[in-house]
Design a protein around this motif. Structure first.
Motif, PDB file in Angstrom:
ATOM      1  N   VAL A 110      -0.936  -5.955   2.254  1.00 19.42           N
ATOM      2  CA  VAL A 110       0.041  -6.464   1.290  1.00 19.42           C
ATOM      3  C   VAL A 110       1.426  -5.914   1.614  1.00 19.42           C
ATOM      4  O   VAL A 110       2.418  -6.646   1.611  1.00 19.42           O
ATOM      5  CB  VAL A 110      -0.387  -6.120  -0.150  1.00 19.42           C
ATOM      6  CG1 VAL A 110       0.728  -6.389  -1.137  1.00 19.42           C
ATOM      7  CG2 VAL A 110      -1.633  -6.905  -0.539  1.00 19.42           C
ATOM      8  N   LYS A 111       1.499  -4.641   1.942  1.00 22.71           N
ATOM      9  CA  LYS A 111       2.784  -4.042   2.312  1.00 22.71           C
ATOM     10  C   LYS A 111       3.374  -4.733   3.532  1.00 22.71           C
ATOM     11  O   LYS A 111       4.560  -5.061   3.560  1.00 22.71           O
ATOM     12  CB  LYS A 111       2.606  -2.552   2.596  1.00 22.71           C
ATOM     13  CG  LYS A 111       3.870  -1.896   3.115  1.00 22.71           C
ATOM     14  CD  LYS A 111       3.521  -0.749   4.026  1.00 22.71           C
ATOM     15  CE  LYS A 111       4.609  -0.549   5.033  1.00 22.71           C
ATOM     16  NZ  LYS A 111       4.202   0.003   6.281  1.00 22.71           N
ATOM     17  N   ALA A 112       2.570  -4.989   4.557  1.00 24.50           N
ATOM     18  CA  ALA A 112       3.058  -5.627   5.778  1.00 24.50           C
ATOM     19  C   ALA A 112       3.616  -7.025   5.495  1.00 24.50           C
ATOM     20  O   ALA A 112       4.681  -7.393   6.001  1.00 24.50           O
ATOM     21  CB  ALA A 112       1.945  -5.703   6.818  1.00 24.50           C
ATOM     22  N   VAL A 113       2.916  -7.784   4.665  1.00 26.82           N
ATOM     23  CA  VAL A 113       3.380  -9.131   4.320  1.00 26.82           C
ATOM     24  C   VAL A 113       4.683  -9.064   3.525  1.00 26.82           C
ATOM     25  O   VAL A 113       5.653  -9.759   3.823  1.00 26.82           O
ATOM     26  CB  VAL A 113       2.296  -9.899   3.529  1.00 26.82           C
ATOM     27  CG1 VAL A 113       2.850 -11.190   2.948  1.00 26.82           C
ATOM     28  CG2 VAL A 113       1.088 -10.177   4.413  1.00 26.82           C
ATOM     29  N   LEU A 114       4.703  -8.211   2.498  1.00 30.28           N
ATOM     30  CA  LEU A 114       5.894  -8.113   1.652  1.00 30.28           C
ATOM     31  C   LEU A 114       7.093  -7.561   2.425  1.00 30.28           C
ATOM     32  O   LEU A 114       8.226  -7.976   2.196  1.00 30.28           O
ATOM     33  CB  LEU A 114       5.600  -7.274   0.417  1.00 30.28           C
ATOM     34  CG  LEU A 114       4.583  -7.883  -0.555  1.00 30.28           C
ATOM     35  CD1 LEU A 114       4.275  -6.919  -1.682  1.00 30.28           C
ATOM     36  CD2 LEU A 114       5.068  -9.216  -1.087  1.00 30.28           C
ATOM     37  N   LYS A 115       6.827  -6.666   3.345  1.00 30.42           N
ATOM     38  CA  LYS A 115       7.918  -6.113   4.156  1.00 30.42           C
ATOM     39  C   LYS A 115       8.578  -7.208   5.003  1.00 30.42           C
ATOM     40  O   LYS A 115       9.794  -7.227   5.169  1.00 30.42           O
ATOM     41  CB  LYS A 115       7.379  -4.986   5.041  1.00 30.42           C
ATOM     42  CG  LYS A 115       8.440  -4.131   5.653  1.00 30.42           C
ATOM     43  CD  LYS A 115       7.852  -2.899   6.289  1.00 30.42           C
ATOM     44  CE  LYS A 115       8.989  -2.084   6.857  1.00 30.42           C
ATOM     45  NZ  LYS A 115       8.590  -0.789   7.297  1.00 30.42           N
ATOM     46  N   ARG A 116       7.772  -8.140   5.491  1.00 33.65           N
ATOM     47  CA  ARG A 116       8.327  -9.253   6.272  1.00 33.65           C
ATOM     48  C   ARG A 116       9.146 -10.198   5.397  1.00 33.65           C
ATOM     49  O   ARG A 116      10.060 -10.860   5.878  1.00 33.65           O
ATOM     50  CB  ARG A 116       7.210 -10.031   6.950  1.00 33.65           C
ATOM     51  CG  ARG A 116       6.521  -9.212   8.025  1.00 33.65           C
ATOM     52  CD  ARG A 116       5.668 -10.088   8.827  1.00 33.65           C
ATOM     53  NE  ARG A 116       6.370 -10.242  10.096  1.00 33.65           N
ATOM     54  CZ  ARG A 116       5.806 -10.649  11.193  1.00 33.65           C
ATOM     55  NH1 ARG A 116       4.557 -10.985  11.205  1.00 33.65           N
ATOM     56  NH2 ARG A 116       6.490 -10.746  12.294  1.00 33.65           N
ATOM     57  N   LEU A 117       8.810 -10.260   4.109  1.00 29.63           N
ATOM     58  CA  LEU A 117       9.532 -11.126   3.179  1.00 29.63           C
ATOM     59  C   LEU A 117      10.762 -10.436   2.576  1.00 29.63           C
ATOM     60  O   LEU A 117      11.528 -11.063   1.852  1.00 29.63           O
ATOM     61  CB  LEU A 117       8.596 -11.587   2.054  1.00 29.63           C
ATOM     62  CG  LEU A 117       7.436 -12.477   2.488  1.00 29.63           C
ATOM     63  CD1 LEU A 117       6.503 -12.743   1.314  1.00 29.63           C
ATOM     64  CD2 LEU A 117       7.944 -13.774   3.093  1.00 29.63           C
ATOM     65  N   ASP A 118      10.940  -9.154   2.878  1.00 29.27           N
ATOM     66  CA  ASP A 118      12.078  -8.393   2.346  1.00 29.27           C
ATOM     67  C   ASP A 118      13.287  -8.595   3.257  1.00 29.27           C
ATOM     68  O   ASP A 118      13.727  -7.693   3.967  1.00 29.27           O
ATOM     69  CB  ASP A 118      11.701  -6.911   2.239  1.00 29.27           C
ATOM     70  CG  ASP A 118      12.751  -6.083   1.540  1.00 29.27           C
ATOM     71  OD1 ASP A 118      13.722  -6.664   1.007  1.00 29.27           O
ATOM     72  OD2 ASP A 118      12.601  -4.852   1.514  1.00 29.27           O
TER      73      ASP A 118
END
Length: 122
Positions: free
Chosen positions: A18-26
């Motif tokens: 989840v962190k990896a996905v959200l980091k890409r969307l940040d």
């Protein structure tokens, strides 16, 4: 540092994904992700009035608020342009009554469902 700080469990495969996905969307780099495995004693003391940091996700906002669990998820979603529509749904009043227990259920069962991986300090 003028970013929101999110404390996540780096031994949890679900949390890491989840962190990896959200980091890409940040896209505007508004969130700093910090593993709970590296949290200092002063931070632990500061959040001591809350639960164990391994039990749920924590966030220190730029305006010095401490958010936990579903409230953190809602805040993160509201910060990322691609997830703002989902965030708006999460702020509908009755959704919190569903979101809090749903978040806790997943949090409690995450190791059973996804296992645990060793954390290596980077």
């Amino acid at each position: 540092m003028n970013k929101h700080i999110v404390f996540f469990d780096a031994e949890c495969p679900l949390c890491r994904t989840v962190k990896a996905v959200l980091k890409r969307l940040d896209w505007f780099d508004t969130i700093f992700w910090h593993p709970v495995q590296e949290v200092s004693e002063s931070i632990k003391t500061r959040v001591n009035e809350y639960k164990n940091m391994y039990d749920e996700i924590y966030m220190f906002t730029v305006d010095k608020q401490v958010l936990t669990g579903f409230n953190t998820i809602r805040k993160i979603l509201s910060l990322l342009p691609a997830t703002i529509p989902l965030a708006l749904l999460c702020y509908i009043p009755f959704v919190k009554k569903i979101g809090d227990p749903a978040y806790r259920f997943v949090s409690i069962h995450r190791y059973k469902w996804f296992g645990r991986v060793p954390y290596k300090k980077s």
